[in-house]
Design an enzyme around this catalytic site. Structure first.
Site, PDB file in Angstrom:
ATOM      1  N   TYR A 140       0.826  -1.219   0.000  1.00  0.00           N
ATOM      2  CA  TYR A 140       0.000   0.000   0.000  1.00  0.00           C
ATOM      3  C   TYR A 140       0.853   1.260   0.000  1.00  0.00           C
ATOM      4  O   TYR A 140       0.436   2.288  -0.527  1.00  0.00           O
ATOM      5  CB  TYR A 140      -0.884   0.034   1.251  1.00  0.00           C
ATOM      6  CG  TYR A 140      -2.244  -0.575   1.060  1.00  0.00           C
ATOM      7  CD1 TYR A 140      -2.386  -1.888   0.635  1.00  0.00           C
ATOM      8  CD2 TYR A 140      -3.398   0.161   1.327  1.00  0.00           C
ATOM      9  CE1 TYR A 140      -3.631  -2.451   0.482  1.00  0.00           C
ATOM     10  CE2 TYR A 140      -4.650  -0.397   1.176  1.00  0.00           C
ATOM     11  CZ  TYR A 140      -4.762  -1.696   0.755  1.00  0.00           C
ATOM     12  OH  TYR A 140      -6.011  -2.245   0.608  1.00  0.00           O
ATOM     13  N   LYS A 191       2.693 -15.393   2.575  1.00  0.00           N
ATOM     14  CA  LYS A 191       2.915 -16.118   1.318  1.00  0.00           C
ATOM     15  C   LYS A 191       4.408 -16.416   1.280  1.00  0.00           C
ATOM     16  O   LYS A 191       5.129 -16.047   0.348  1.00  0.00           O
ATOM     17  CB  LYS A 191       2.437 -15.251   0.135  1.00  0.00           C
ATOM     18  CG  LYS A 191       2.422 -15.953  -1.206  1.00  0.00           C
ATOM     19  CD  LYS A 191       1.333 -17.008  -1.346  1.00  0.00           C
ATOM     20  CE  LYS A 191       1.488 -17.754  -2.665  1.00  0.00           C
ATOM     21  NZ  LYS A 191       0.534 -18.895  -2.789  1.00  0.00           N
ATOM     22  N   ASP A 223      -3.471 -18.049   0.330  1.00  0.00           N
ATOM     23  CA  ASP A 223      -4.466 -18.712  -0.534  1.00  0.00           C
ATOM     24  C   ASP A 223      -5.213 -19.783   0.254  1.00  0.00           C
ATOM     25  O   ASP A 223      -6.442 -19.897   0.169  1.00  0.00           O
ATOM     26  CB  ASP A 223      -3.816 -19.277  -1.810  1.00  0.00           C
ATOM     27  CG  ASP A 223      -2.554 -20.093  -1.543  1.00  0.00           C
ATOM     28  OD1 ASP A 223      -2.041 -20.085  -0.402  1.00  0.00           O
ATOM     29  OD2 ASP A 223      -2.083 -20.754  -2.492  1.00  0.00           O
ATOM     30  N   ASP A 247      -6.564  -6.738   3.948  1.00  0.00           N
ATOM     31  CA  ASP A 247      -7.659  -6.056   3.254  1.00  0.00           C
ATOM     32  C   ASP A 247      -8.610  -7.087   2.664  1.00  0.00           C
ATOM     33  O   ASP A 247      -9.828  -7.020   2.847  1.00  0.00           O
ATOM     34  CB  ASP A 247      -7.069  -5.168   2.144  1.00  0.00           C
ATOM     35  CG  ASP A 247      -8.155  -4.467   1.338  1.00  0.00           C
ATOM     36  OD1 ASP A 247      -9.102  -3.952   1.965  1.00  0.00           O
ATOM     37  OD2 ASP A 247      -8.051  -4.451   0.096  1.00  0.00           O
ATOM     38  N   ASP A 251     -12.511  -8.602   4.322  1.00  0.00           N
ATOM     39  CA  ASP A 251     -13.792  -8.550   3.597  1.00  0.00           C
ATOM     40  C   ASP A 251     -14.419  -9.940   3.551  1.00  0.00           C
ATOM     41  O   ASP A 251     -15.626 -10.102   3.754  1.00  0.00           O
ATOM     42  CB  ASP A 251     -13.588  -8.050   2.155  1.00  0.00           C
ATOM     43  CG  ASP A 251     -13.893  -6.569   2.003  1.00  0.00           C
ATOM     44  OD1 ASP A 251     -13.753  -5.841   3.009  1.00  0.00           O
ATOM     45  OD2 ASP A 251     -14.263  -6.141   0.891  1.00  0.00           O
TER      46      ASP A 251
END
Ligand code: IPM
Ligand code: MG
Length: 356
Positions: A140, A191, A223, A247, A251
């Site tokens: 970001y 990851k 994942d 982020d 959600d």
């Protein structure tokens, strides 16, 4: 000493949900809470007034405040603006300016709302996850970034994923301590099989785990975490992860509950100062119609009292009142089901006030 709250209604449904939350705050003040508040614009509302999504008046107010209460920012009418002037930039700027690196996003399923989830009740009933998302680093904010033209005339877009050790340690600390106060399970999401940044992330979380022998730590690739969240979400207690993964996963987690209109969030710095906002967006499609669900914002006020004012008692008082109105069968549109009573945003506010 009187505590000061900066109130930023923002865009879309922001002003309506903030209005109901301020009624709750006024009542607590009348009951003895030693706090006051002042308004300032953020996002599109700030652009309209000051041609900037995080103008100086807002900066000054928020820097001086003990806590910030935010409605929501963003509206399609600002999509054509240059990127640096868009409402979302105001949100990113205030996070960075106040150093709000620790984002707490609970995903809690209220027993009354078990049918709101798109997942089977047995998968989600009793769900209570806390996502701890790093909020001021990662891809970001990493440099270099931008879009430029290569020698061959083709354009190239660049963003940079980066974390330094201290950034990982300070978010790790928040997560370990949160886990300690809950069910003592922490899952760190990365990851590490592909990205060096997160390989280092994993090492540091492992390092830190020695200081928290009472917390059971696990690691999961992002994942797989995305899959596990829909397959068996109740395996999680606290999840800690970087900005971009957080982020996305937050959600996903919020939708497990089926009622994003119910979920508050907190973004904290090292001193306990925080910005509190609902997890949902500005919902421009229903703005100004008195239809929005104010409960996530009201619950954000509860988080504000808990984390910035250390006032567990009043935080619980609000949460109990919200539980009570749900038990009474009152529902705004977003959580409505047959057999319940459909209420407007302000009627929901009335009910919470009465329950308080
Ligand atoms: C969030 C939002 C923001 C983010 C956007 C609006 C910049 O999606 O708070 O999750 O990506 O952090
Ligand atoms: Mg998001």
């Amino acid at each position: 000493m009187t505590k000061h709250i900066a109130v930023l209604p923002g865009d879309g449904i922001g002003p309506e949900i903030i209005q109901q939350t301020i009624r709750v705050l006024d009542k607590l003040i009348a009951q003895g809470l030693n706090a006051d508040y002042q308004y300032a614009p953020l996002g599109g509302a700030a652009y309209d007034q000051y041609q900037h999504p995080y103008p100086e008046v807002t900066q000054n107010l928020c820097r001086a405040a003990d806590a910030v209460l935010l409605g929501a920012v963003g509206s399609p009418q600002y999509d054509q603006l240059e990127r640096s002037l868009r409402p979302e930039r105001g949100l990113l700027a205030i996070r960075k300016d106040l150093n709000l690196f620790g984002n707490l996003r609970p995903a809690v399923l209220y027993p009354e709302l078990v049918n709101a989830s798109t997942l089977k009740p047995e998968i989600v009933s009793g769900l209570d996850i806390l996502i701890v998302r790093e909020l001021t680093g990662d891809i970001y904010f990493g440099e270099p970034r931008g879009i430029h033209t290569l020698d061959n005339g083709e354009r190239e877009g660049i963003n940079t994923m980066r974390y330094c050790e201290s950034e990982i340690r300070r978010i790790g600390k928040i997560a370990f301590e949160a886990a300690r106060k809950r069910h003592k399970k922490l899952c760190s999401v990365d990851k590490a099989n592909v990205l060096e940044t997160t390989e280092m992330w994993r090492q540091i979380i492992n390092d830190m785990s020695h200081e928290y022998p009472d917390v059971a730590v696990s690691h999961m690739y992002v994942d797989n975490a995305a899959m596990q969240l829909v397959k068996n979400p109740k395996q999680f207690d606290v999840i800690v992860t970087g900005n971009i993964f957080g982020d996305i996963l937050s959600d996903e987690a919020s939708m497990l509950t089926g009622s994003i209109g119910m979920l508050p969030s907190a973004s904290l710095n090292e001193t306990g100062k925080g910005l509190y906002e609902p997890s949902h967006g500005s919902a421009p499609d229903i703005a100004g119609q008195n239809l929005a669900n104010p409960l996530a914002t009201i619950l954000s006020l509860a988080m504000l009292l808990r984390y910035s004012f250390n006032d567990e008692q009043r935080a619980r008082q609000i949460e109990k009142a919200v539980g009570q109105v749900l038990a009474q069968g009152l529902r705004t549109n977003d959580i409505f089901e047959t057999g319940c009573q459909r209420v407007s945003c302000s009627q929901m506010g009335d009910a919470v006030l009465a329950a308080l």
